[in-house]
Design an enzyme around this catalytic site. Structure first.
Site, mmCIF file in Angstrom:
data_model
loop_
_atom_site.group_PDB
_atom_site.id
_atom_site.type_symbol
_atom_site.label_atom_id
_atom_site.label_comp_id
_atom_site.label_asym_id
_atom_site.label_seq_id
_atom_site.Cartn_x
_atom_site.Cartn_y
_atom_site.Cartn_z
ATOM 1 N N HIS A 105 2.535 -2.410 -4.375
ATOM 2 C CA HIS A 105 2.727 -1.653 -5.616
ATOM 3 C C HIS A 105 1.891 -0.370 -5.605
ATOM 4 C CE1 HIS A 105 2.854 -0.466 -9.820
ATOM 5 N NE2 HIS A 105 1.538 -0.362 -9.733
ATOM 6 N N HIS A 121 2.634 4.331 -6.209
ATOM 7 C CA HIS A 121 1.831 5.432 -6.748
ATOM 8 C C HIS A 121 1.559 6.580 -5.792
ATOM 9 C CE1 HIS A 121 0.607 3.722 -10.647
ATOM 10 N NE2 HIS A 121 0.549 2.545 -10.044
ATOM 11 N N GLU A 159 3.568 4.486 -14.904
ATOM 12 C CA GLU A 159 4.105 3.194 -14.464
ATOM 13 C C GLU A 159 5.617 3.050 -14.662
ATOM 14 O OE1 GLU A 159 2.649 1.096 -12.632
ATOM 15 O OE2 GLU A 159 0.523 1.538 -12.909
ATOM 16 N N SER A 179 8.357 0.290 -7.373
ATOM 17 C CA SER A 179 7.963 -0.810 -6.495
ATOM 18 C C SER A 179 8.673 -2.111 -6.858
ATOM 19 C CB SER A 179 6.437 -1.003 -6.537
ATOM 20 O OG SER A 179 6.016 -1.345 -7.846
HETATM 21 FE FE FE Z 1 0.365 0.712 -11.067
#
Ligand code: FE
Ligand code: PHE
Length: 276
Positions: free
Chosen positions: A136, A141, A182, A201
């Protein structure tokens, strides 16, 4: 990410990571030698499966930057990515044992250091993991940290977080993080795309967020976003859409102090409330 627990909700379970390895600022060495062949294989399979569905769903900037992560066959060494990342946007990845508290998290971001959890999920958690893991954090990110605008946004978010902590307003600011970094969507010329790491993700939520008729998609405003609660254990029922990273940057430029004051007195919206 190692996002502050506030973002993922106070967890009832103790976090998985071994925090005795961490320094005072919660960073640790990436224990690369400890990864097993199975760990690398999990990363590789997650990467391949997610890559396949990016066209038409992920933002162009994300797709363009993804190769910066390096070889997909094994979990990258953070230092290897850092050589490219520092040159691109002066950001650096630092390893952490998992979720960290909000103030040290903001502190790292304000210094252009992005905390990345170093362990990977177990094979039986392939579809879904409660805590952010290295897949993730890296896949979701890091590509957009190569984007100059997003890179600056993240640093300013860290500075804003330190201020919000002093003002007792972390919950409101965390919602902005949640619905942008997010779970953010962006309107590109080719259509709606995802840029949020939690979506990018996730194998299931990526197509859901862009195509499903179920959730509502609202234009991002600070006020609506910061008043909206969120669920950490289901697909989002509300997404906020931006037109450009520049718009996001400009929207968050001003001092939030009076905004926090004003919003404190207003009712919240439930995560699935149909009321723009
Ligand atoms: Fe995150
Ligand atoms: N401008 C905000 C403040 O003054 C901080 C912030 C910057 C928040 C970028 C989010 C993103 O508090």
């Amino acid at each position: 990410m190692a996002v502050q627990p506030a973002v993922y909700g106070a967890s009832e379970r103790p976090p998985r990571g071994d925090y005795t390895r961490a320094a005072d600022d919660y960073t640790c060495a990436q224990n690369w030698a400890a990864y097993t062949a199975q760990d690398h294989d999990t990363y590789h399979r997650l990467y391949l499966r997610q890559c396949e569905q990016l066209p038409g769903l992920a933002s162009a900037a994300f797709i363009a930057a993804l190769p910066q992560l390096g070889a997909k066959e094994r979990i990258p060494r953070f230092d290897d990515i850092n050589e490219r990342l520092y040159k691109a946007t002066r950001w650096q990845l630092v390893a952490v044992p998992g979720l960290i508290p909000e103030v040290p998290f903001f502190q790292l971001l304000a210094n252009r250091k992005f905390p990345v959890t170093d362990w990977i999920r177990r094979p039986e958690e392939f579809e879904y993991i409660v805590e952010p893991d290295v897949f993730h954090d890296l896949f979701g990110h890091v590509p957009l940290l190569f984007n100059p605008m997003l890179a600056d946004y993240m640093q300013r978010y860290g500075e804003g977080g330190l201020k919000a902590a002093r003002l007792g307003s972390c919950e409101m600011l965390a919602r902005l993080y949640w619905y942008t970094i997010e779970f953010g969507l962006i309107r590109e010329s080719a259509g709606l795309r995802a840029y949020g790491a939690g979506i990018l993700s996730s194998h299931g939520e990526l197509p859901y967020s862009v195509h499903s008729p179920e959730p509502q998609r609202l234009p991002l405003t600070l006020e609506r976003t910061m008043r909206t609660r969120y669920k950490i254990d289901s697909y989002q029922q509300t997404y906020f859409v931006i037109d450009s990273f520049e718009q996001l940057f400009q929207l968050t430029e001003g001092d939030f102090t009076p905004l926090y004051e004003r919003l404190r007195g207003l009712p919240e919206f439930a995560a699935d409330e149909r009321n723009p």
